[in-house]
Design a protein around this motif. Structure first.
Motif, PDB file in Angstrom:
ATOM      1  N   SER A 161     -10.644 -32.831  -9.356  1.00 20.66           N
ATOM      2  CA  SER A 161     -11.793 -32.904  -8.443  1.00 20.66           C
ATOM      3  C   SER A 161     -11.410 -32.574  -7.006  1.00 20.66           C
ATOM      4  CB  SER A 161     -12.431 -34.293  -8.513  1.00 20.66           C
ATOM      5  OG  SER A 161     -12.923 -34.524  -9.830  1.00 20.66           O
ATOM      6  N   ALA A 162     -10.119 -32.612  -6.691  1.00 16.62           N
ATOM      7  CA  ALA A 162      -9.661 -32.272  -5.337  1.00 16.62           C
ATOM      8  C   ALA A 162      -9.299 -30.792  -5.213  1.00 16.62           C
ATOM      9  CB  ALA A 162      -8.454 -33.131  -4.977  1.00 16.62           C
ATOM     10  N   GLN A 163      -9.441 -30.028  -6.314  1.00 16.98           N
ATOM     11  CA  GLN A 163      -9.053 -28.603  -6.296  1.00 16.98           C
ATOM     12  C   GLN A 163     -10.283 -27.718  -6.113  1.00 16.98           C
ATOM     13  OE1 GLN A 163      -5.710 -28.358  -6.293  1.00 16.98           O
ATOM     14  NE2 GLN A 163      -5.782 -30.584  -6.646  1.00 16.98           N
ATOM     15  N   PRO A 164     -10.094 -26.514  -5.544  1.00 23.12           N
ATOM     16  CA  PRO A 164     -11.225 -25.587  -5.386  1.00 23.12           C
ATOM     17  C   PRO A 164     -11.786 -25.136  -6.745  1.00 23.12           C
ATOM     18  CG  PRO A 164      -9.339 -24.909  -4.044  1.00 23.12           C
ATOM     19  CD  PRO A 164      -8.851 -25.991  -4.956  1.00 23.12           C
ATOM     20  N   PRO A 165     -13.062 -24.714  -6.791  1.00 22.17           N
ATOM     21  CA  PRO A 165     -13.669 -24.241  -8.040  1.00 22.17           C
ATOM     22  C   PRO A 165     -12.871 -23.080  -8.647  1.00 22.17           C
ATOM     23  CG  PRO A 165     -15.341 -24.509  -6.342  1.00 22.17           C
ATOM     24  CD  PRO A 165     -14.014 -24.700  -5.671  1.00 22.17           C
ATOM     25  N   LYS A 166     -12.739 -23.125  -9.970  1.00 27.92           N
ATOM     26  CA  LYS A 166     -12.127 -22.038 -10.773  1.00 27.92           C
ATOM     27  C   LYS A 166     -10.696 -21.707 -10.364  1.00 27.92           C
ATOM     28  CE  LYS A 166     -15.907 -20.829 -13.186  1.00 27.92           C
ATOM     29  NZ  LYS A 166     -15.967 -21.343 -14.547  1.00 27.92           N
ATOM     30  N   SER A 167      -9.989 -22.647  -9.731  1.00 23.35           N
ATOM     31  CA  SER A 167      -8.649 -22.327  -9.205  1.00 23.35           C
ATOM     32  C   SER A 167      -7.513 -22.750 -10.127  1.00 23.35           C
ATOM     33  CB  SER A 167      -8.451 -23.020  -7.853  1.00 23.35           C
ATOM     34  OG  SER A 167      -8.444 -24.440  -8.014  1.00 23.35           O
ATOM     35  N   VAL A 168      -7.785 -23.664 -11.080  1.00 22.98           N
ATOM     36  CA  VAL A 168      -6.712 -24.292 -11.856  1.00 22.98           C
ATOM     37  C   VAL A 168      -6.587 -23.662 -13.247  1.00 22.98           C
ATOM     38  CG1 VAL A 168      -5.891 -26.462 -12.891  1.00 22.98           C
ATOM     39  CG2 VAL A 168      -6.987 -26.485 -10.634  1.00 22.98           C
ATOM     40  N   LEU A 169      -5.343 -23.370 -13.644  1.00 22.42           N
ATOM     41  CA  LEU A 169      -5.048 -22.955 -15.016  1.00 22.42           C
ATOM     42  C   LEU A 169      -4.668 -24.211 -15.807  1.00 22.42           C
ATOM     43  CD1 LEU A 169      -4.495 -20.645 -17.110  1.00 22.42           C
ATOM     44  CD2 LEU A 169      -2.100 -20.781 -16.379  1.00 22.42           C
ATOM     45  N   TYR A 170      -5.402 -24.477 -16.878  1.00 24.89           N
ATOM     46  CA  TYR A 170      -5.090 -25.600 -17.771  1.00 24.89           C
ATOM     47  C   TYR A 170      -4.174 -25.080 -18.875  1.00 24.89           C
ATOM     48  CZ  TYR A 170      -6.005 -29.045 -21.520  1.00 24.89           C
ATOM     49  OH  TYR A 170      -5.881 -29.961 -22.539  1.00 24.89           O
ATOM     50  N   VAL A 171      -3.028 -25.735 -19.069  1.00 22.91           N
ATOM     51  CA  VAL A 171      -2.022 -25.278 -20.043  1.00 22.91           C
ATOM     52  C   VAL A 171      -1.811 -26.378 -21.079  1.00 22.91           C
ATOM     53  CG1 VAL A 171       0.324 -24.391 -20.351  1.00 22.91           C
ATOM     54  CG2 VAL A 171      -0.880 -24.002 -18.175  1.00 22.91           C
ATOM     55  N   SER A 172      -2.174 -26.104 -22.328  1.00 22.55           N
ATOM     56  CA  SER A 172      -1.958 -27.079 -23.402  1.00 22.55           C
ATOM     57  C   SER A 172      -1.819 -26.349 -24.728  1.00 22.55           C
ATOM     58  CB  SER A 172      -3.123 -28.070 -23.486  1.00 22.55           C
ATOM     59  OG  SER A 172      -2.926 -28.970 -24.557  1.00 22.55           O
ATOM     60  N   PHE A 173      -0.764 -26.702 -25.475  1.00 21.82           N
ATOM     61  CA  PHE A 173      -0.474 -26.020 -26.731  1.00 21.82           C
ATOM     62  C   PHE A 173      -0.755 -26.902 -27.949  1.00 21.82           C
ATOM     63  CE2 PHE A 173       2.739 -24.034 -23.704  1.00 21.82           C
ATOM     64  CZ  PHE A 173       1.879 -23.016 -23.337  1.00 21.82           C
TER      65      PHE A 173
END
Length: 443
Positions: free
Chosen positions: A251-263
């Protein structure tokens, strides 16, 4: 009027249990009573489903057998060990309730004979998608033609029988007992043909041609009623403890900025690959949320140690957790991309939230799924030549900030809209669900 009862039997693996419990919730909303038979291995938490009754059966797995390292052996042992206890509990339920039918994971192949002995209709849920299911049905032919022994450049050759697959995309489950693989696959295919219906967590607008192939091959009623997760409240079926601290961070990050990594919950990588992924993420300079669960790195117990100096570089614009509430993460406005192992649930969740993907398939249906993501729907990219940090850096930036990624986002948003429309009144999945309910009530 008394509700007619449905008995469900999920396979005790995360990617199988979650959609089965979602399907149970959907059919509960249609007026059925629900009983869940489950093994003590990876058992669900009944407290999360107060409207269902739960019945635990022993699976008689030793500690070494209760491992996902050799999936084929695990599936074989479960199908061998559960017959008598499952039959006993099903008999009890049938003496007590008006049971309309049994709904099992397709991999519980022994249950067809049990259902037949009680003259009880059995419907099966295939928790992966129809395109990969067809690839599994073709395995004997692919083995005969030598596709499964392809090496080197042969792996890049197209599979003429099932475009757009390449030979490297054919489903493979690595096992110490290849003959067991054939046995398990053969039995589940034969018992599917004997079932009274086949349910998929997918929708016609996404995979219409694959559904046509399945219907031609199996000649039983096929119901495309997905996406399940859009028809039920957020599920509580995680087998691992979720770290919710990542939500306020997102919630503290800009919109559409984060890559979610999960395998996913089972896939494992080696230490070299782990380090390449870490440095590729670091050098991309894109914010990321990385799930590093115990067992992710082969041969290491607990969480794998990160490379020296890595945390100092990414501190402040990254987050690492042991497990995440995935549906909530993908729905978060800050998430703009998903690096996934390409399990079917993960792909569908990504499509439902309009999030483009980076594909890192490991086994089973995942290579098939990745090919559809990159070449058919064109909503993701894949590292076709192995994991090298410079390729990872380039791929992450391509997905998250460059034109290629923006175009993938536009395409996945179109699929997202189709996924929403198909479950509305008159939509393809809505109508298929109505047909499934009528079919069950006809028994």
């Amino acid at each position: 009027m008394d509700r007619r009862r449905l008995v469900f039997f999920p396979l005790p693996l995360q990617g199988h249990q979650t959609p089965m419990l979602q399907l149970a919730s959907i059919l509960y909303s249609k007026g059925f009573s629900i009983s869940i038979i489950h093994t003590n291995f990876n058992s669900p938490n009944p407290a999360n489903y107060p409207d269902f009754t739960f019945h635990c059966i022993p699976d008689n797995l030793s500690e070494s057998e209760a491992s996902t390292e050799d999936l084929t052996l695990l599936l074989h042992n479960l199908n061998t060990n559960c017959v008598a206890t499952f039959e006993a509990i099903l008999s009890q339920l049938m003496s007590k309730f008006d049971v309309a039918c049994l709904i099992t994971d397709i991999i519980w192949y022994f249950t067809q004979a049990v259902a037949d002995s009680f003259d009880l209709p059995r419907i099966v849920l295939r928790t992966n998608n129809p395109s990969s299911f067809m690839a599994f049905t073709y395995l004997p032919l692919f083995r005969e033609k030598g596709y499964l022994s392809a090496q080197g450049t042969q792996l890049e050759e197209p599979v003429q029988e099932l475009p757009p697959l390449k030979k490297k995309d054919i489903p493979r489950i690595y096992t110490r007992f290849p003959e067991l693989n054939d046995e398990v696959t053969h039995k589940l295919m034969e018992t599917t043909k004997a079932a009274r219906g086949l349910v998929f967590n997918s929708f016609e607008e996404l995979e219409g041609s694959s559904f046509t192939l399945v219907r031609q091959h199996f000649q039983i009623p096929v119901f495309a009623i997905g996406p399940f997760q859009k028809q039920v409240k957020a599920s509580f079926s995680s087998l691992l403890v979720e770290d919710r601290s990542c939500i306020p961070w997102l919630s503290a990050q800009p919109p559409k900025s984060v890559l979610y990594v999960s395998f996913g919950s089972i896939a494992a990588i080696d230490e070299t690959q782990f380090h390449e992924i870490a440095w590729g993420l670091a050098h991309s300079k894109q914010p990321f949320l990385w799930v590093i669960r115990p067992g992710l790195v082969r041969g290491l117990n607990g969480r794998a140690p990160l490379p020296n100096g890595f945390l100092e570089i990414v501190m402040g614009w990254s987050r690492i957790v042991g497990w995440a509430p995935q549906e909530e993460v993908l729905a978060h406005p800050a998430v703009g991309g998903f690096w996934t192992h390409c399990g079917w649930n993960s792909i569908l969740e990504s499509i439902c939230q309009g999030v483009p993907m980076i594909c890192l398939p490991f086994f089973g249906d995942q290579m098939n799924n990745a090919r559809y993501v990159t070449d058919v729907w064109r909503v993701g990219l894949r590292f076709e030549k192995g994991l090298k940090r410079e390729d990872i850096e380039k791929g992450v930036r391509s997905l998250m900030v460059l034109k290629e990624g923006k175009e993938m986002t536009q395409r996945v948003v179109v699929l997202q809209e189709k996924a929403s429309l198909c479950i509305e009144k008159g939509g393809s999945s809505y109508q298929s669900l109505e047909s499934l309910v009528a079919h069950i009530l006809s028994f």
